[in-house]
Each structure stands twice: as structure tokens, then as C-alpha cells.
Design a protein around this motif. Structure first.
Motif, mmCIF file in Angstrom:
data_model
loop_
_atom_site.group_PDB
_atom_site.id
_atom_site.type_symbol
_atom_site.label_atom_id
_atom_site.label_comp_id
_atom_site.label_asym_id
_atom_site.label_seq_id
_atom_site.Cartn_x
_atom_site.Cartn_y
_atom_site.Cartn_z
ATOM 1 N N GLY A 145 14.400 20.658 8.392
ATOM 2 C CA GLY A 145 13.846 20.286 9.700
ATOM 3 C C GLY A 145 12.375 19.939 9.555
ATOM 4 N N SER A 146 11.615 20.139 10.616
ATOM 5 C CA SER A 146 10.197 19.744 10.605
ATOM 6 C C SER A 146 9.445 20.400 9.443
ATOM 7 N N GLY A 147 9.620 21.712 9.281
ATOM 8 C CA GLY A 147 8.881 22.435 8.247
ATOM 9 C C GLY A 147 9.401 22.128 6.855
ATOM 10 N N LYS B 187 8.115 22.158 31.631
ATOM 11 C CA LYS B 187 7.858 20.709 31.642
ATOM 12 C C LYS B 187 8.994 19.994 32.378
ATOM 13 N N CYS C 284 9.024 25.933 21.487
ATOM 14 C CA CYS C 284 8.267 25.271 22.552
ATOM 15 C C CYS C 284 8.361 25.999 23.902
ATOM 16 N N ASP D 157 9.742 27.889 12.893
ATOM 17 C CA ASP D 157 10.261 28.746 13.962
ATOM 18 C C ASP D 157 10.937 30.027 13.474
ATOM 19 N N ILE E 100 3.514 23.802 12.810
ATOM 20 C CA ILE E 100 3.983 23.531 11.442
ATOM 21 C C ILE E 100 3.019 22.598 10.702
ATOM 22 N N GLN F 124 12.644 16.837 17.894
ATOM 23 C CA GLN F 124 13.048 17.601 19.088
ATOM 24 C C GLN F 124 12.053 17.524 20.253
ATOM 25 N N GLU G 239 20.085 21.507 2.949
ATOM 26 C CA GLU G 239 20.144 21.184 4.388
ATOM 27 C C GLU G 239 21.504 20.572 4.688
ATOM 28 N N ALA H 224 6.189 22.189 16.595
ATOM 29 C CA ALA H 224 5.974 21.310 15.440
ATOM 30 C C ALA H 224 4.483 21.223 15.134
ATOM 31 N N ALA H 225 3.663 21.310 16.187
ATOM 32 C CA ALA H 225 2.207 21.266 16.000
ATOM 33 C C ALA H 225 1.751 22.424 15.112
ATOM 34 N N ALA I 263 22.696 27.586 3.333
ATOM 35 C CA ALA I 263 22.425 28.809 2.575
ATOM 36 C C ALA I 263 23.268 29.909 3.206
ATOM 37 N N LYS J 80 1.623 12.410 23.826
ATOM 38 C CA LYS J 80 2.921 13.097 23.699
ATOM 39 C C LYS J 80 4.072 12.091 23.509
HETATM 40 C C1 LIG Z 1 13.123 20.597 24.071
HETATM 41 C C2 LIG Z 1 12.093 20.840 23.013
HETATM 42 C C3 LIG Z 1 10.789 20.456 23.242
HETATM 43 C C4 LIG Z 1 9.822 20.671 22.281
HETATM 44 N N1 LIG Z 1 8.546 20.231 22.512
HETATM 45 C C5 LIG Z 1 7.598 20.366 21.559
HETATM 46 C C6 LIG Z 1 6.305 19.814 21.730
HETATM 47 O O1 LIG Z 1 5.988 19.204 22.756
HETATM 48 N N2 LIG Z 1 5.397 19.972 20.745
HETATM 49 C C7 LIG Z 1 5.699 20.617 19.578
HETATM 50 O O2 LIG Z 1 4.852 20.685 18.694
HETATM 51 N N3 LIG Z 1 6.929 21.170 19.383
HETATM 52 C C8 LIG Z 1 7.877 21.059 20.324
HETATM 53 N N4 LIG Z 1 9.139 21.569 20.118
HETATM 54 C C9 LIG Z 1 9.381 22.513 19.017
HETATM 55 C C10 LIG Z 1 9.622 21.878 17.660
HETATM 56 O O3 LIG Z 1 10.574 20.866 17.741
HETATM 57 C C11 LIG Z 1 10.063 22.968 16.700
HETATM 58 O O4 LIG Z 1 9.123 24.025 16.736
HETATM 59 C C12 LIG Z 1 10.168 22.474 15.262
HETATM 60 O O5 LIG Z 1 11.049 21.377 15.176
HETATM 61 C C13 LIG Z 1 10.654 23.599 14.369
HETATM 62 O O6 LIG Z 1 10.775 23.157 13.054
HETATM 63 P P1 LIG Z 1 11.530 24.070 11.969
HETATM 64 O O7 LIG Z 1 11.432 23.340 10.680
HETATM 65 O O8 LIG Z 1 11.047 25.464 12.044
HETATM 66 O O9 LIG Z 1 13.026 24.103 12.493
HETATM 67 P P2 LIG Z 1 14.014 22.874 12.731
HETATM 68 O O10 LIG Z 1 13.261 21.588 12.818
HETATM 69 O O11 LIG Z 1 14.852 23.267 13.889
HETATM 70 O O12 LIG Z 1 14.853 22.794 11.399
HETATM 71 C C14 LIG Z 1 15.632 23.856 10.898
HETATM 72 C C15 LIG Z 1 16.594 23.249 9.896
HETATM 73 O O13 LIG Z 1 17.243 24.307 9.185
HETATM 74 C C16 LIG Z 1 18.588 23.927 8.977
HETATM 75 N N5 LIG Z 1 19.364 25.141 8.745
HETATM 76 C C17 LIG Z 1 19.775 26.089 9.617
HETATM 77 N N6 LIG Z 1 20.476 27.034 8.999
HETATM 78 C C18 LIG Z 1 20.517 26.698 7.689
HETATM 79 C C19 LIG Z 1 21.105 27.287 6.546
HETATM 80 N N7 LIG Z 1 21.806 28.415 6.598
HETATM 81 N N8 LIG Z 1 20.946 26.651 5.349
HETATM 82 C C20 LIG Z 1 20.240 25.484 5.259
HETATM 83 N N9 LIG Z 1 19.670 24.887 6.318
HETATM 84 C C21 LIG Z 1 19.805 25.484 7.522
HETATM 85 C C22 LIG Z 1 18.982 23.191 10.255
HETATM 86 O O14 LIG Z 1 20.095 22.342 10.043
HETATM 87 C C23 LIG Z 1 17.693 22.430 10.567
HETATM 88 O O15 LIG Z 1 17.708 21.125 10.037
HETATM 89 C C24 LIG Z 1 10.151 21.328 21.066
HETATM 90 C C25 LIG Z 1 11.480 21.707 20.821
HETATM 91 C C26 LIG Z 1 12.441 21.453 21.778
HETATM 92 C C27 LIG Z 1 13.867 21.839 21.494
#
Ligand SMILES: Cc1cc2nc3c(=O)[nH]c(=O)nc-3n(C[C@H](O)[C@H](O)[C@H](O)COP(=O)(O)OP(=O)(O)OC[C@H]3O[C@@H](n4cnc5c(N)ncnc54)[C@H](O)[C@@H]3O)c2cc1C
Length: 438
Positions: free
Chosen positions: A37-39, A194, A188, A324, A337, A68, A60, A334-335, A103, A406
Motif C-alpha cells: 500500500g502507501s507505506g 468530511k 483518516c 496505519d 507516511i 484512498q 502483496e 498517507a501524509a 503473509a 486535496k
Molecule cells: C476514505 C478515506 C479518506 C482518506 N483521506 C486521507 C487524506 O485526506 N489524507 C491522507 O493523508 N490520508 C487519507 N487517508 C488515509 C490513507 O489512505 C492511509 O492512511 C494510507 O493509505 C495507509 O497506508 P498503509 O500503507 O499503512 O496501508 P494501505 O495503503 O491500506 O496498504 C496496506 C496493504 O497491505 C496489504 N496487506 C494486508 N494484509 C496483508 C498480508 N497479510 N500480507 C501482505 N500484504 C497485506 C493490503 O493488501 C494493502 O495493499 C484516507 C483513507 C480513507 C479510506
């Protein structure tokens, strides 16, 4: 003799698949990143430049990557879900090896991760970025209501249902519009309100607002965790005549009667039943099964247990966490991250050289709080809710520039810079145009 073992296991609400030891493979790498994902993508991009081809493995399962943060604007009809989606392959560097699997388990003392298909991955260093998942099961009746196209129940917190929010809004003819915020950590934390403000704005456009009660039920005791922005948001709530009920948590959806049942966070026996014509739910969330089932690397709430400044695992120095799924007490965005990946890169490089991690994450997070079509409050803050603004203006004011940042600028930065490992948040710009960050 057949070695075939079949386990059918429903993972993240959508798919079920089989595990076969016949095709199981062994892999080894310098750095394993779990979650694309993002991170995970950002860290994979960064370390693919530091390490040789195939020394980074990314694990992944999804074929698609979503931006998102735009789902809020999908719910409000400004974007489509297709605008937020790209093939996973297109956001991963070609020099990293992508294993399309989940995983399943980890043995951190042996540096081995097993996947659901039975593969074993031996790593030297590990970064975990598996995000948060919606936990629909915690609210009886919710998933059935989400899956019924005519229920009037939706959520912007899923690629599957965010377009339903827009459909519900378009079909809404007045009555009770109810919005919720759950009693778990969520990604978020600004997004649940919002969508309230944008729905109100849309109802004004279509002249149904005068025949509508808009109610926002939140488990929190305040409208927003940072006082500066909370004060500004309370004025928005007042202007829009939105009923806000604090410490009020969704317990059940009775779709057949179009009723939502809530409990009081201080006294769970105190129940309220609200009729609705449109219900927007922010679902309870939890970390993925991988973390919930591997208690050796998590805290009691099943979040990856890392140091909140260095992002290094508290027990296993060769493991880091991003995004997250960790227990750092910042706003899960995401900000955040963007800033975390800079700190993690520096610290993991030091760990690889057998030095101590020195870089510190200050808890930076940002939340563009959309208040109208064309207006936004751009909240930026660090640990302990201290504002940390980039623009030389009072960012608690609703501005047009923040709305277009945004809608257009942040997605551009995300796809073109951040996922390629080239964006670390607005620190550089802030140091030039607003060095005090106030
Ligand atoms: C409606 C909404 C609005 C938002 N608005 C904002 C905003 O305005 N500004 C902002 O900065 N952020 C915003 N966010 C938050 C932001 O999108 C998330 O904080 C960010 O995407 C988190 O990134 P991540 O890498 O932690 O997780 P994710 O991007 O969710 O990625 C996690 C990944 O892990 C994978 N995964 C899960 N389990 C396993 C496993 N067992 N093995 C391997 N892979 C696995 C998943 O498939 C996924 O691809 C918003 C989110 C939502 C839903």
C-alpha cells in the motif's frame, strides 16, 4: 503420496483461496516488505535504489493499488473509483521481486515469514506496512445493508462502496441523513465528517437540505483532536445546522426497518434508535489477520509494536513498521507516511550498517477537511496535537487553495513522487515559506 493440503480461508472479506504445499517455494532476500500500500510501495521504491536487483521482495496480494484519500471525493461525486485505482505492477519498481500472496505467519527469531500459499521467505531485514481493514462484522446487519443496492447504507471507506455513497446522495429526497464514527482507531479520522459536510453541500445544491435532518454520531468526546481545527469545525457544524452527538457509537443496522441502533460510550446500556433514509457508516477497523494472529510482534491491541520516534520494532531491531498498522500515536494518514518513510529509510540504513537509528519521526500528519465543494481546512499537526502548518496563512480558515491541493495536487504528488520514494512531506517548503510552522 500427495502432499496437497487444502485450507479454505476467507481473507479480507472478498476472497477465499487454497493453500498448496506442492507449489510452495523458498525465497531469501536482504529486505522483505510486507504490504504494497502507501507505506510498503514507498519503502520498496526507496530500498530498490539502495540494494541490488531482487534483494528487495515485496509481498502483496492485491492486483490493484488505490489512492484512498480520494474516496471521500468519490462519495461526493467529484471523482470516480477508477480515478483512484492503478495496477499494482505499475507502482512497484521493476528491480524488486513481487510475490502476490498474503503473509500468514512470522518467526522473528529465525527471520522467516510464511505465506498463505505455503512459501517461506527468509529475510535479513523486514518492513511491515499491512494497513488497517474494515471490521464490518462488529456491527450486525452492516455488511448485508452495504451489499443491498437499495438500502441507503454506504461507506466511503471502501473501494467497493464509496460510489454507493454518491448514488445514495443522488437518490436522496430528504428525511433523516445519519453519519457515524466508530469506537476503534481508524484511518483518516477526519474523513467521517468530511463526507457529512459534502453531503450537506450537495443537499443544498439539490434543494433537499431544508427537508432533511443531518446527524453526525461520533464515539469521540470532541469534533476533532486538535483544538485549533476543532474550534473552526464547530463553526462549520453550527453554520450547517448539523446535529452532533458525542460518545455515540453505532451498534447495529436494522436495514429492514431502516433503523440504526447506537450505544453511549460511557454507558453501553444506554441505547438510541435512529430512523434513517440515508446512513453513512465509518466501519470499525482492525489490523489484518497477519498481525492479529502473530502476537509476538504486536501490542495488546494487535498493532505492530514499534518505537514512536524511530519506527523500529521494540523487540526485534531488524524489523521496522510503517503506516496505519503500527502503534505510533499519530493520525493515520498517507501524509504521515510521507514523513515516516524518510525517517525509516535513514534508520534502516543505519541498522544495516550495525549503527543505532538516529532519525526521529515527530508524529506529523495532515488532514484536508473538506467543508464545501471548493472549500477546505488544511489541518497539519505533530504529536500531542501541536499545529505544524506549511502555508503562511491561518490554515484553520476554509480556503479554495486547500481544496484544489486535496483534489489535484496531493494525488499528483502521491502517484508521481511519493510512491517512487521521492516525497517526504512538505518540510522543505515549510522551512522556506513558513519556518515557524504556526
Ligand atoms: C476514505 C478515506 C479518506 C482518506 N483521506 C486521507 C487524506 O485526506 N489524507 C491522507 O493523508 N490520508 C487519507 N487517508 C488515509 C490513507 O489512505 C492511509 O492512511 C494510507 O493509505 C495507509 O497506508 P498503509 O500503507 O499503512 O496501508 P494501505 O495503503 O491500506 O496498504 C496496506 C496493504 O497491505 C496489504 N496487506 C494486508 N494484509 C496483508 C498480508 N497479510 N500480507 C501482505 N500484504 C497485506 C493490503 O493488501 C494493502 O495493499 C484516507 C483513507 C480513507 C479510506
Amino acid at each position: 503420496m500427495s502432499l496437497l493440503i487444502k485450507i479454505h480461508k476467507p481473507i479480507p472479506h472478498i476472497r477465499s483461496f487454497s493453500v498448496s504445499t506442492i507449489n510452495a517455494a523458498k525465497h531469501s532476500c536482504k529486505l522483505l516488505v510486507i504490504g504494497g500500500g502507501s507505506g510498503g510501495c514507498t519503502i520498496t521504491a526507496k530500498f530498490s535504489r539502495h540494494l541490488k536487483k531482487d534483494e528487495v521482495i515485496i509481498l502483496e496480494p492485491s492486483l490493484h493499488h488505490y489512492y484512498q484519500p480520494l474516496w471521500t471525493l468519490v462519495g461526493a461525486g467529484v471523482k470516480t473509483v477508477a480515478d483512484t485505482r492503478r495496477p499494482e505492477k505499475s507502482v512497484l519498481p521493476s528491480t524488486a521481486k513481487w510475490i502476490k500472496d498474503y503473509a500468514l505467519s512470522i518467526d522473528p527469531s529465525q527471520n522467516i515469514v510464511k505465506t498463505t500459499e505455503g512459501d517461506e521467505i527468509q529475510y535479513e531485514y523486514l518492513v511491515i506496512g499491512v494497513g488497517l481493514q474494515n471490521n464490518y462484522d462488529k456491527v450486525p446487519g452492516l455488511l448485508e445493508a452495504l451489499n443491498d443496492p437499495k438500502s441507503g447504507v454506504s461507506t466511503i471507506f471502501s473501494a467497493d462502496y464509496c460510489e454507493k455513497t454518491w448514488n445514495d446522495l443522488k437518490n436522496f429526497r430528504g428525511g433523516e441523513a445519519v453519519f457515524t464514527y466508530p469506537d476503534t482507531p481508524i484511518k483518516c479520522p477526519g474523513a467521517p465528517q468530511k463526507i457529512v459536510y459534502l453531503a450537506d453541500a450537495y443537499m443544498n445544491k439539490t434543494s433537499v437540505r431544508s427537508k432533511t435532518n443531518v446527524t453526525y454520531n461520533t464515539c469521540l468526546p470532541v469534533i476533532f483532536g486538535v483544538k485549533k481545527y476543532a474550534d473552526a469545525l464547530l463553526k462549520v457544524v453550527e453554520r450547517k445546522s448539523i446535529n452532533v452527538n458525542y460518545k455515540t457509537v453505532l451498534k447495529e443496522v436494522r436495514a429492514d426497518k431502516r433503523e440504526a441502533v447506537f450505544f453511549n460510550a460511557d454507558d453501553k446500556n444506554k441505547e438510541t434508535v435512529l430512523p434513517y433514509d440515508m446512513l453513512h457508516v465509518t466501519p470499525p477497523m482492525h489490523t489484518p489477520e497477519f498481525l492479529r494472529n502473530n502476537k509476538n510482534i504486536t501490542d495488546a491491541a494487535s498493532f505492530l509494536d514499534v518505537d514512536k520516534y524511530t519506527l523500529q520494532h521494540k523487540k526485534y531491531p531488524n524489523i521496522y513498521g510503517i503506516g496505519d498498522c503500527t502503534n505510533t500515536p499519530n493520525s493515520k494518514t498517507a501524509a504521515a507516511i510521507a514523513k515516516q518513510c524518510y525517517v525509516l529509510e535513514a534508520n534502516l540504513l543505519n541498522t544495516m550498517k550495525k549503527n543505532e537509528p538516529k532519525s526521529r519521526y515527530n508524529g506529523y500528519g495532515a488532514c484536508p477537511l473538506l467543508t464545501e465543494y471548493g472549500k477546505c481546512i488544511l489541518a497539519e499537526f505533530i504529536y500531542d496535537g501541536v499545529p505544524h502548518e506549511t502555508l503562511p496563512i491561518d490554515q484553520s480558515r476554509e480556503t479554495t487553495i486547500a481544496y484544489y491541493m486535496k483534489k489535484d495536487l496531493f494525488p499528483f504528488i502521491y502517484w508521481n513522487l511519493m510512491l517512487r520514494g521521492y516525497y517526504h512531506g512538505p518540510e522543505l517548503v515549510r522551512n522556506i515559506i513558513n519556518p515557524l510552522g504556526m
